[in-house]
Design a protein around this motif. Structure first.
Motif, short mmCIF file in Angstrom:
data_model
loop_
_atom_site.label_atom_id
_atom_site.label_comp_id
_atom_site.label_asym_id
_atom_site.label_seq_id
_atom_site.Cartn_x
_atom_site.Cartn_y
_atom_site.Cartn_z
N PHE A 1 11.40 4.29 -5.58
CA PHE A 1 11.31 3.80 -4.60
C PHE A 1 12.73 3.87 -4.12
O PHE A 1 13.13 3.02 -3.01
CB PHE A 1 11.93 3.04 -6.25
N ARG A 2 13.39 4.95 -4.17
CA ARG A 2 14.23 6.05 -3.59
C ARG A 2 14.48 6.57 -2.15
O ARG A 2 14.74 6.23 -1.18
CB ARG A 2 14.85 6.88 -3.94
N LYS A 3 12.71 7.22 -2.25
CA LYS A 3 12.31 8.00 -0.80
C LYS A 3 11.37 6.80 -0.06
O LYS A 3 11.65 7.36 1.13
CB LYS A 3 11.49 8.82 -1.46
N VAL A 4 11.26 6.06 -0.52
CA VAL A 4 9.71 5.14 0.50
C VAL A 4 10.33 3.71 0.56
O VAL A 4 10.41 2.99 1.42
CB VAL A 4 8.37 4.69 -0.49
N VAL A 5 10.90 2.88 -0.62
CA VAL A 5 11.14 1.35 -0.70
C VAL A 5 12.67 1.16 -0.18
O VAL A 5 12.95 0.48 1.06
CB VAL A 5 11.27 0.63 -1.97
N SER B 1 -0.12 7.68 -5.34
CA SER B 1 -1.55 8.52 -5.44
C SER B 1 -0.29 10.15 -4.81
O SER B 1 -1.54 11.02 -5.35
CB SER B 1 -2.13 8.32 -4.07
N LEU B 2 0.37 10.33 -4.33
CA LEU B 2 0.85 11.75 -3.86
C LEU B 2 2.23 11.88 -4.68
O LEU B 2 2.49 13.18 -5.21
CB LEU B 2 1.82 11.41 -2.67
N GLY B 3 1.57 12.06 -6.35
CA GLY B 3 2.89 12.00 -7.17
C GLY B 3 3.75 11.75 -7.82
O GLY B 3 4.20 11.95 -8.29
N ALA B 4 4.13 10.80 -6.63
CA ALA B 4 6.10 10.03 -6.90
C ALA B 4 5.64 9.37 -8.30
O ALA B 4 5.58 8.30 -7.73
CB ALA B 4 6.76 9.70 -5.17
N ASN B 5 6.69 9.50 -9.31
CA ASN B 5 6.74 8.63 -10.13
C ASN B 5 7.93 7.54 -9.54
O ASN B 5 8.25 7.30 -8.47
CB ASN B 5 7.76 9.49 -11.12
N PRO B 6 8.28 6.12 -10.01
CA PRO B 6 8.22 5.00 -9.85
C PRO B 6 9.46 4.78 -8.76
O PRO B 6 10.07 4.39 -8.50
CB PRO B 6 8.08 3.92 -10.75
N VAL B 7 10.37 5.88 -9.43
CA VAL B 7 11.73 5.98 -9.37
C VAL B 7 12.25 6.78 -8.17
O VAL B 7 13.50 6.63 -6.90
CB VAL B 7 12.91 6.99 -10.13
N ASP C 1 0.76 -0.93 0.07
CA ASP C 1 0.08 -0.12 0.01
C ASP C 1 0.94 1.31 0.35
O ASP C 1 0.40 1.97 -0.55
CB ASP C 1 -1.02 0.27 1.10
N LEU C 2 2.21 0.80 0.83
CA LEU C 2 3.10 2.44 0.92
C LEU C 2 3.02 2.78 -0.31
O LEU C 2 3.34 4.28 -1.26
CB LEU C 2 4.62 1.78 0.94
N ILE C 3 3.73 1.77 -1.62
CA ILE C 3 3.56 2.44 -2.89
C ILE C 3 2.37 3.16 -3.79
O ILE C 3 2.65 4.03 -4.03
CB ILE C 3 4.17 1.08 -3.80
N ARG C 4 1.25 2.99 -3.51
CA ARG C 4 0.34 2.86 -4.16
C ARG C 4 0.08 4.81 -2.84
O ARG C 4 -0.34 5.79 -4.17
CB ARG C 4 -1.00 2.19 -3.61
N ALA C 5 0.40 4.43 -1.77
CA ALA C 5 0.34 5.93 -1.26
C ALA C 5 0.80 6.76 -1.68
O ALA C 5 0.67 8.59 -1.82
CB ALA C 5 0.31 5.68 0.04
#
Lengths: 258, 283
Positions: free
Chosen positions: B192-196, B183-189, B176-180
Motif C-alpha cells: 500500500f505504501r510503496k505501490v498504491v 510476488s516480489l515479497g512485499a506485505n500488504p502494508v 496486477d500491480l498488487i500481485r506483482a
C-alpha cells in the motif's frame, strides 16, 4: 404522567393536533405556520432547480463543444464560485442587491428607477432564490457537462442529414441523450436546496426563511426540541429518499467534483 | 463550435444569441465574486462604489479595512482557530477517507454499496440536521464547545470528499500491480505504501484540499457547536454580515477569494497530473 412516546410533534410539524376526543384536527388558523413553510421550501427548491437547469444547460453545452483550450478558461467561471467561501458569495449578493447596493445604484444612475423607489431585492424571497441559484448552478453544470462531453456530434449531424430541422434534431436526438445529466444535476441541486439553512438565514429576511431555519429556530429560540427533531426527521426522510434515488440512477461514487 | 455550412439565417442569428446567453450566465457566476475585490479597497465605510472610486481617484482607495482586520484581535483569533481546526480535520479526514476508499474499491468487500452510501451521507444530509444531531450528542458527552468536538465534526464532513476523489483515482488502478508487488515479497502494508499510495497521491491530495476547504468554509455546525473561544473565520464573517457595520468583511472576503483561486489552481494541476499518470488523454 403522560406517555413516554408521542406523535404530537409530528402532527405539529404539519399544523395538526389532537382535540379532546383524540381526533386529529387542524390547528386554529393563527397558529398555522409550518405547512406554509414546507410548501415554500418545496417551491423554492423546485424553482432553484429549474432556474439552474435553464441557466446551466446552454453553458454546459457550450463548454462541451468548444475546443478544450477555450473551455478550460471558461470553466474557471464555473469552478471559482464552487471553491469560493459560501459566506463570501452571500456577502457579495448582499452588497449587490441591497437598497444602497451596487445594482440599485446602477439602476438609479441609468434612470430606470428614481432614488426614492429603490428596489427591495434582498432580505426577502428574491434574495434567497438568487443566491441559491448562484450557489447551486455549478452543481448542475458539472454533471451536465460530463454527460454532454460523451455525446458525439455525429448524432445531430445524422438527424440533420435525414431532414430534421435544428429544433427537431435537438428535441428528438440531443435532449434525450442528455437526460442522465439532467437527472443527476437536478436531483443533486434539489437535494442540496431543500436543506438550506445559512443562505436563507443571511439573505432571506422574514419571507425567505425555509424549513432548515425553522428547525434552527425551534432548537435555539423556542427550545421546542421535540418539534425541531420531528421536523428534522421528516426532512431527513425526504432527503434520504432522493439520495437513494440518486444513488440508484447515478451512483454516488460517480459524482463529479470539479 | 461553429455553425454548420448549411445553417440558414435564423440559425446564424441563434448561434450568436446562444453565445450571448452563455456569456450572461457565466457573467452571473463570476461577477458577484469579482465585484468584492475593488470594493474592499474603498476608503469610505460604504458597501458600494463611491464617486471617487468610479473616477479612479487614488484618494478613494485605501488598505484601511485590511489594516482594520489585522489589528483586530477577534479576527486574528478566528483565523488561528480556522487554521488549527482545518489542519487537524484535514489530516484525519484524509487518513480515514483514503483507507475507506481503498477498502471499498476492492471487489470482494461485503456491503460495499450500502457502506459507500453511508460514508458519503454527511455530504448529502442537510447541514442543519447534522448540526442539530451533533449539538445534542456532543453536549451529552461533553464535546460541545471544545476544539476536539469541532475537529471531529469537520472530519466527518470532510471524509466523503476524500472517498470520492480517491475512489476516482482508483478506478483506473491496475490490480496486477498488487500481485506483482506481493510476488516480489512485499506485505500488504508495504504494497500500500510503496505501490498504491504514490499512484493515488493526486486523488489523496485533492481530496485533502476538498476536506480543508469544507472545514474552512463550514458555518452551520460551527454556529451550533462552537463557543466564543472556538469561533472560526466563517463565524466571524457571519457576525460581520449580520451587523454590517464595517467593510472589514469585504477585506476578509477578498483574502478568501485569493485562497479559493490558489486551491482551484492546485486541484486543476493535480487533476491533469493524475490523468497523465493513468494515461487518460485529455479529451
Amino acid at each position: 404522567m403522560g406517555k413516554r412516546f408521542t406523535s404530537t410533534h409530528y402532527l405539529a410539524a404539519f399544523d395538526l393536533k389532537y382535540d379532546e376526543n383524540g381526533n386529529i384536527v387542524s390547528k386554529p388558523k393563527v397558529q398555522r405556520v409550518h405547512k406554509q413553510i414546507w410548501l415554500r421550501t418545496l417551491w423554492v427548491s423546485l424553482a432553484a432547480t429549474a432556474l439552474c437547469l435553464v441557466l446551466g444547460y446552454p453553458v454546459a453545452y457550450l463548454l462541451s463543444t468548444l475546443p478544450l483550450r477555450v473551455s478550460n478558461i471558461l470553466m474557471i467561471c464555473v469552478l471559482l464560485p464552487f471553491w469560493t467561501s459560501l459566506l463570501v458569495r452571500l456577502t457579495s449578493w448582499i452588497v449587490l442587491l441591497q437598497k444602497q447596493g451596487v445594482l440599485n445604484d446602477i439602476f438609479v444612475w441609468l434612470g430606470f428607477i428614481s432614488d426614492e423607489h429603490r428596489l427591495r431585492m434582498v432580505y426577502n424571497m428574491t434574495g434567497t432564490l438568487v443566491a441559491m441559484t448562484h450557489i447551486l448552478l455549478p452543481f448542475m453544470i458539472l454533471p451536465l457537462y460530463s454527460v454532454m462531453k460523451t455525446i458525439s456530434p455525429n448524432y445531430v449531424k445524422a438527424a440533420r442529414s435525414l431532414g430534421a430541422d435544428s429544433w427537431r434534431a435537438f428535441r428528438q436526438i440531443y435532449l434525450p441523450l442528455t437526460i442522465p445529466g439532467i437527472g443527476a444535476g437536478g436531483l443533486l441541486v434539489f437535494i442540496l436546496a431543500i436543506g438550506y439553512y445559512s443562505t436563507p438565514a443571511l439573505v432571506g429576511g422574514a419571507s425567505g426563511q425555509l424549513i432548515g431555519n425553522f428547525i434552527a429556530l425551534h432548537m435555539s429560540k423556542t427550545l421546542n426540541w421535540g418539534l425541531a427533531a420531528a421536523m428534522g426527521t421528516i426532512l431527513l426522510a425526504g432527503v434520504l429518499a432522493i439520495y437513494w434515488l440518486y444513488n440508484r440512477l447515478v451512483g454516488i461514487e460517480n459524482m463529479k467534483l470539479g | 463550435m461553429s455553425y454548420p455550412v448549411y445553417a440558414g439565417r435564423l440559425e446564424k442569428t441563434w448561434y450568436y444569441a446562444f453565445r450571448i446567453i452563455c456569456g450572461l450566465v457565466l457573467f452571473f457566476l463570476i461577477a458577484p465574486i469579482v465585484v468584492l475585490i475593488p470594493l474592499s479597497f474603498n476608503a469610505e465605510p460604504y458597501f458600494t462604489f463611491s464617486q471617487g472610486m468610479l473616477t479612479l481617484d487614488p484618494q478613494a482607495f485605501s488598505f484601511r479595512w485590511y489594516e482594520d482586520m489585522i489589528e483586530n484581535p477577534q479576527w486574528i483569533h478566528s483565523i488561528k482557530n480556522s487554521i488549527i481546526i482545518g489542519f487537524f480535520a484535514t489530516i484525519f479526514a484524509t487518513f480515514f477517507g483514503t483507507l475507506a476508499a481503498w477498502g471499498l474499491s476492492r471487489p470482494h468487500t461485503p456491503f460495499r454499496v450500502p457502506l459507500m452510501g453511508l460514508l458519503i451521507s454527511p455530504m448529502i444530509v442537510p447541514l442543519i440536521i447534522t448540526a442539530a444531531g451533533m449539538f445534542f450528542f456532543y453536549s451529552k458527552v461533553g464535546l460541545a464547545q471544545t476544539y476536539p468536538g469541532l475537529i471531529m465534526a469537520h472530519t466527518a464532513l470532510g471524509i466523503p470528499f476524500v472517498i470520492i476523489t480517491v475512489t476516482a483515482t482508483l478506478m483506473g488502478f491496475d490490480q496486477d500491480l498488487i500481485r506483482a508487488s506481493a510476488s516480489l515479497g512485499a506485505n500488504p502494508v508495504t504494497t500500500f505504501r510503496k505501490v498504491v499510495l504514490p499512484l493515488i497521491m493526486p486523488g489523496v491530495i485533492s481530496g485533502a484540499l476538498f476536506a480543508l476547504v469544507t472545514s474552512f468554509d463550514e458555518i452551520v455546525v460551527v454556529l451550533f457547536l462552537s463557543g466564543f473561544k472556538q469561533r472560526t473565520i466563517p463565524r466571524q464573517m457571519w457576525v460581520g454580515i449580520r451587523e454590517q457595520i464595517s467593510p472589514t468583511i469585504l477585506a476578509a472576503a477578498t483574502i478568501l477569494i485569493a485562497v479559493a483561486v490558489a486551491l482551484l489552481t492546485a486541484v486543476e494541476l493535480l487533476r491533469r497530473r493524475s490523468e497523465r499518470l493513468r494515461g487518460v488523454r485529455p479529451t
